[in-house]
Motif scaffolding. Structure first.
Motif, PDB file in Angstrom:
ATOM      1  N   ARG A  57      72.181  46.193  50.845  1.00 33.44           N
ATOM      2  CA  ARG A  57      72.010  46.494  49.408  1.00 33.44           C
ATOM      3  C   ARG A  57      71.705  47.965  49.192  1.00 33.44           C
ATOM      4  NH1 ARG A  57      69.579  41.565  49.166  1.00 33.44           N
ATOM      5  NH2 ARG A  57      67.452  42.381  49.252  1.00 33.44           N
ATOM      6  N   ARG A  58      70.854  48.527  50.051  1.00 39.42           N
ATOM      7  CA  ARG A  58      70.512  49.948  49.898  1.00 39.42           C
ATOM      8  C   ARG A  58      71.729  50.844  50.128  1.00 39.42           C
ATOM      9  NH1 ARG A  58      66.213  47.185  50.408  1.00 39.42           N
ATOM     10  NH2 ARG A  58      64.098  47.930  50.036  1.00 39.42           N
ATOM     11  N   LEU A  59      72.559  50.486  51.114  1.00 42.28           N
ATOM     12  CA  LEU A  59      73.758  51.293  51.371  1.00 42.28           C
ATOM     13  C   LEU A  59      74.709  51.199  50.177  1.00 42.28           C
ATOM     14  CD1 LEU A  59      74.502  50.561  55.152  1.00 42.28           C
ATOM     15  CD2 LEU A  59      73.233  52.478  54.159  1.00 42.28           C
ATOM     16  N   ALA A  60      74.862  49.995  49.627  1.00 38.16           N
ATOM     17  CA  ALA A  60      75.741  49.827  48.467  1.00 38.16           C
ATOM     18  C   ALA A  60      75.229  50.660  47.287  1.00 38.16           C
ATOM     19  CB  ALA A  60      75.835  48.347  48.093  1.00 38.16           C
ATOM     20  N   GLU A  61      73.903  50.670  47.092  1.00 44.06           N
ATOM     21  CA  GLU A  61      73.319  51.461  45.989  1.00 44.06           C
ATOM     22  C   GLU A  61      73.589  52.949  46.164  1.00 44.06           C
ATOM     23  OE1 GLU A  61      69.736  48.240  45.386  1.00 44.06           O
ATOM     24  OE2 GLU A  61      69.226  50.247  46.161  1.00 44.06           O
ATOM     25  N   ARG A  62      73.720  53.380  47.426  1.00 44.61           N
ATOM     26  CA  ARG A  62      74.019  54.793  47.695  1.00 44.61           C
ATOM     27  C   ARG A  62      75.518  55.080  47.651  1.00 44.61           C
ATOM     28  NH1 ARG A  62      70.043  57.289  51.941  1.00 44.61           N
ATOM     29  NH2 ARG A  62      68.129  56.228  51.377  1.00 44.61           N
ATOM     30  N   GLY A  63      76.313  54.043  47.381  1.00 45.66           N
ATOM     31  CA  GLY A  63      77.767  54.247  47.292  1.00 45.66           C
ATOM     32  C   GLY A  63      78.429  54.374  48.647  1.00 45.66           C
ATOM     33  N   VAL A  64      77.773  53.843  49.686  1.00 36.23           N
ATOM     34  CA  VAL A  64      78.299  53.956  51.048  1.00 36.23           C
ATOM     35  C   VAL A  64      79.301  52.822  51.309  1.00 36.23           C
ATOM     36  CG1 VAL A  64      77.655  53.791  53.490  1.00 36.23           C
ATOM     37  CG2 VAL A  64      76.194  55.054  51.888  1.00 36.23           C
ATOM     38  N   THR A  65      80.425  53.165  51.930  1.00 31.23           N
ATOM     39  CA  THR A  65      81.380  52.146  52.351  1.00 31.23           C
ATOM     40  C   THR A  65      80.847  51.494  53.619  1.00 31.23           C
ATOM     41  OG1 THR A  65      83.145  53.543  51.531  1.00 31.23           O
ATOM     42  CG2 THR A  65      83.795  51.739  52.984  1.00 31.23           C
ATOM     43  N   GLN A  66      80.774  50.187  53.609  1.00 33.73           N
ATOM     44  CA  GLN A  66      80.220  49.510  54.785  1.00 33.73           C
ATOM     45  C   GLN A  66      81.001  48.245  55.093  1.00 33.73           C
ATOM     46  OE1 GLN A  66      76.296  47.711  54.100  1.00 33.73           O
ATOM     47  NE2 GLN A  66      76.619  47.849  51.890  1.00 33.73           N
ATOM     48  N   ARG A  67      80.812  47.780  56.308  1.00 26.90           N
ATOM     49  CA  ARG A  67      81.417  46.517  56.720  1.00 26.90           C
ATOM     50  C   ARG A  67      80.291  45.562  57.129  1.00 26.90           C
ATOM     51  NH1 ARG A  67      85.963  46.860  61.048  1.00 26.90           N
ATOM     52  NH2 ARG A  67      87.015  47.862  59.284  1.00 26.90           N
ATOM     53  N   LEU A  68      80.279  44.407  56.505  1.00 24.82           N
ATOM     54  CA  LEU A  68      79.273  43.399  56.842  1.00 24.82           C
ATOM     55  C   LEU A  68      79.869  42.462  57.890  1.00 24.82           C
ATOM     56  CD1 LEU A  68      78.177  42.546  53.174  1.00 24.82           C
ATOM     57  CD2 LEU A  68      77.355  44.388  54.680  1.00 24.82           C
ATOM     58  N   VAL A  69      79.217  42.383  59.036  1.00 25.16           N
ATOM     59  CA  VAL A  69      79.692  41.496  60.101  1.00 25.16           C
ATOM     60  C   VAL A  69      78.799  40.259  60.078  1.00 25.16           C
ATOM     61  CG1 VAL A  69      80.117  41.244  62.564  1.00 25.16           C
ATOM     62  CG2 VAL A  69      80.483  43.466  61.447  1.00 25.16           C
ATOM     63  N   VAL A  70      79.387  39.138  59.672  1.00 24.59           N
ATOM     64  CA  VAL A  70      78.585  37.931  59.415  1.00 24.59           C
ATOM     65  C   VAL A  70      79.137  36.731  60.190  1.00 24.59           C
ATOM     66  CG1 VAL A  70      77.884  38.706  57.109  1.00 24.59           C
ATOM     67  CG2 VAL A  70      79.965  37.332  57.381  1.00 24.59           C
ATOM     68  N   LEU A  71      78.319  35.707  60.283  1.00 22.90           N
ATOM     69  CA  LEU A  71      78.761  34.468  60.939  1.00 22.90           C
ATOM     70  C   LEU A  71      79.507  33.575  59.965  1.00 22.90           C
ATOM     71  CD1 LEU A  71      76.028  35.398  62.571  1.00 22.90           C
ATOM     72  CD2 LEU A  71      76.262  33.151  63.570  1.00 22.90           C
ATOM     73  N   ASP A  72      79.150  33.699  58.682  1.00 20.10           N
ATOM     74  CA  ASP A  72      79.693  32.788  57.675  1.00 20.10           C
ATOM     75  C   ASP A  72      80.009  33.603  56.423  1.00 20.10           C
ATOM     76  OD1 ASP A  72      80.098  30.978  55.651  1.00 20.10           O
ATOM     77  OD2 ASP A  72      78.213  29.894  55.928  1.00 20.10           O
ATOM     78  N   GLU A  73      81.311  33.768  56.169  1.00 23.66           N
ATOM     79  CA  GLU A  73      81.746  34.637  55.066  1.00 23.66           C
ATOM     80  C   GLU A  73      81.185  34.184  53.723  1.00 23.66           C
ATOM     81  OE1 GLU A  73      85.926  35.310  55.131  1.00 23.66           O
ATOM     82  OE2 GLU A  73      85.791  36.914  53.630  1.00 23.66           O
ATOM     83  N   SER A  74      81.036  32.862  53.549  1.00 26.36           N
ATOM     84  CA  SER A  74      80.611  32.347  52.245  1.00 26.36           C
ATOM     85  C   SER A  74      79.171  32.762  51.913  1.00 26.36           C
ATOM     86  CB  SER A  74      80.747  30.818  52.206  1.00 26.36           C
ATOM     87  OG  SER A  74      79.778  30.228  53.045  1.00 26.36           O
ATOM     88  N   ARG A  75      78.399  33.159  52.936  1.00 23.92           N
ATOM     89  CA  ARG A  75      77.019  33.568  52.673  1.00 23.92           C
ATOM     90  C   ARG A  75      76.845  35.092  52.655  1.00 23.92           C
ATOM     91  NH1 ARG A  75      73.493  32.446  56.267  1.00 23.92           N
ATOM     92  NH2 ARG A  75      74.838  31.651  57.882  1.00 23.92           N
ATOM     93  N   ALA A  76      77.946  35.826  52.821  1.00 23.98           N
ATOM     94  CA  ALA A  76      77.838  37.290  52.812  1.00 23.98           C
ATOM     95  C   ALA A  76      77.487  37.770  51.405  1.00 23.98           C
ATOM     96  CB  ALA A  76      79.153  37.915  53.258  1.00 23.98           C
TER      97      ALA A  76
END
Ligand SMILES: NC(=O)c1ccc[n+]([C@@H]2O[C@H](COP(=O)([O-])OP(=O)(O)OC[C@H]3O[C@@H](n4cnc5c(N)ncnc54)[C@H](OP(=O)(O)O)[C@@H]3O)[C@@H](O)[C@H]2O)c1
Length: 284
Positions: free
Chosen positions: A25-44
């Motif tokens: 959330r903090r990276l998104a607030e700073r406008g940073v492009t990021q990749r979330l690596v998750v086990l379950d896409e529906s909970r990302a």
């Protein structure tokens, strides 16, 4: 102050969890492009500028390598505790190196050594060692203390926190403060090779924290010290595996030794604000 730099694409693991979610959330607030690596896409979490990739866990080397393709910086959240956690972490780290990741920021644990009293803390030391030996060009370790929001949850229904912590002190920390510091480290240059201690502003005994909970909530909470033997005995009916019970019991024992009493200024130095105190956390 560190100068801003091009940290490239940042991958955040554990984004469905407490610290990883806050960091994302903090990276998104700073406008940073990021990749979330998750086990379950529906909970990302749904965040501006965030891509989502799925790997079935750190032990899934191929999945992790694919998910980290094109990533420059990896924020690695430690896995849920298992007997094989160090091997899971090692697989994820090796996958990152193979994928071309240049920098790993690992959420480690305060005073992690091969002989840490807290048996789960040893996993963090071994993971740090694996990162050092992995050939990754840059790494930074954020060594967290015990989460302060866990302390009230340690009280039983009748308001007793029981464990072999004695009069030892622990510099409990809020996950929001860890995330604030991690966001700075991830988005700035100048942290290669550094180890930062993520602690609260003071070290408190369990009895002091029980008293603080009583003051803040009006509910009577007390700390009752246990011997190690009593602690193993009182947890023997939970049906947990021996290694897990050992982790729980040794978390209190680590407090008794003073291993987690260190108070660091690293969160203030990194973020420019004081980490929140336990009393203030409870008030809020
Ligand atoms: N400092 C403390 O007092 C304290 C207390 C408890 C735990 N911890 C450690 O600190 C870590 C981070 O804390 P947190 O509050 O963010 O924990 P959390 O809320 O439990 O989140 C853990 C995150 O890591 C993911 N994850 C767990 N095991 C994984 C694996 N094998 N492979 C890939 N991803 C995995 C989880 O995915 P899912 O959501 O899909 O499960 C979740 O997103 C914990 O995982 C634990 O190792 C620290």
């Amino acid at each position: 102050m560190h100068s801003p730099s091009d940290n490239g694409l940042i991958a955040v693991t554990g984004a469905t969890g407490g610290v990883g979610g806050r960091v994302a959330r903090r990276l998104a607030e700073r406008g940073v492009t990021q990749r979330l690596v998750v086990l379950d896409e529906s909970r990302a979490p749904e965040l501006d500028g965030a891509q989502v990739r799925v790997a079935s866990g750190y032990a899934d080397g191929d999945g992790m390598r694919g998910a980290l393709d094109g990533v420059r910086t990896l924020f690695l959240i430690p896995a849920h505790e298992t007997k094989d956690r160090v091997a899971e972490h090692a697989t994820a780290i090796d996958a990152a190196v193979t994928a071309g990741v240049q920098r790993i920021v690992y959420l480690s644990f305060l005073d992690a050594t091969a002989e840490s009293t807290f048996t789960f803390g040893r996993d963090h030391w071994h993971t740090e060692q694996h990162i050092r030996a992995s050939g990754i060009p840059e790494f930074t370790f954020l060594r967290m203390s015990m989460y302060m929001d866990f302390i009230p949850l340690m009280a039983s229904g009748d308001g007793v926190i029981a464990g072999p912590a004695g009069d030892g002190r622990v510099s409990v920390v809020a996950r929001d403060d860890i995330a604030d510091a991690a966001a700075v480290v991830l988005t700035e240059a100048g942290h290669a090779g550094a180890t930062y201690d993520m602690t609260g502003p003071e070290a408190l005994t369990m009895a002091e924290m029980a008293a603080e909970i009583s003051r803040a909530t009006g509910r009577d909470v007390v700390f009752r010290n246990e011997t190690l033997e009593e602690a193993y005995q009182s947890r023997s009916s939970f049906g947990a595996a021996d290694w897990e019970v050992e982790g729980w019991v040794t978390s209190y024992a680590a407090i008794a030794t003073g291993e987690w009493s260190k108070v660091s200024g690293d969160i203030r130095r990194l973020t420019g604000h004081e980490p929140i105190s336990f009393a203030e956390y409870l008030r809020r």
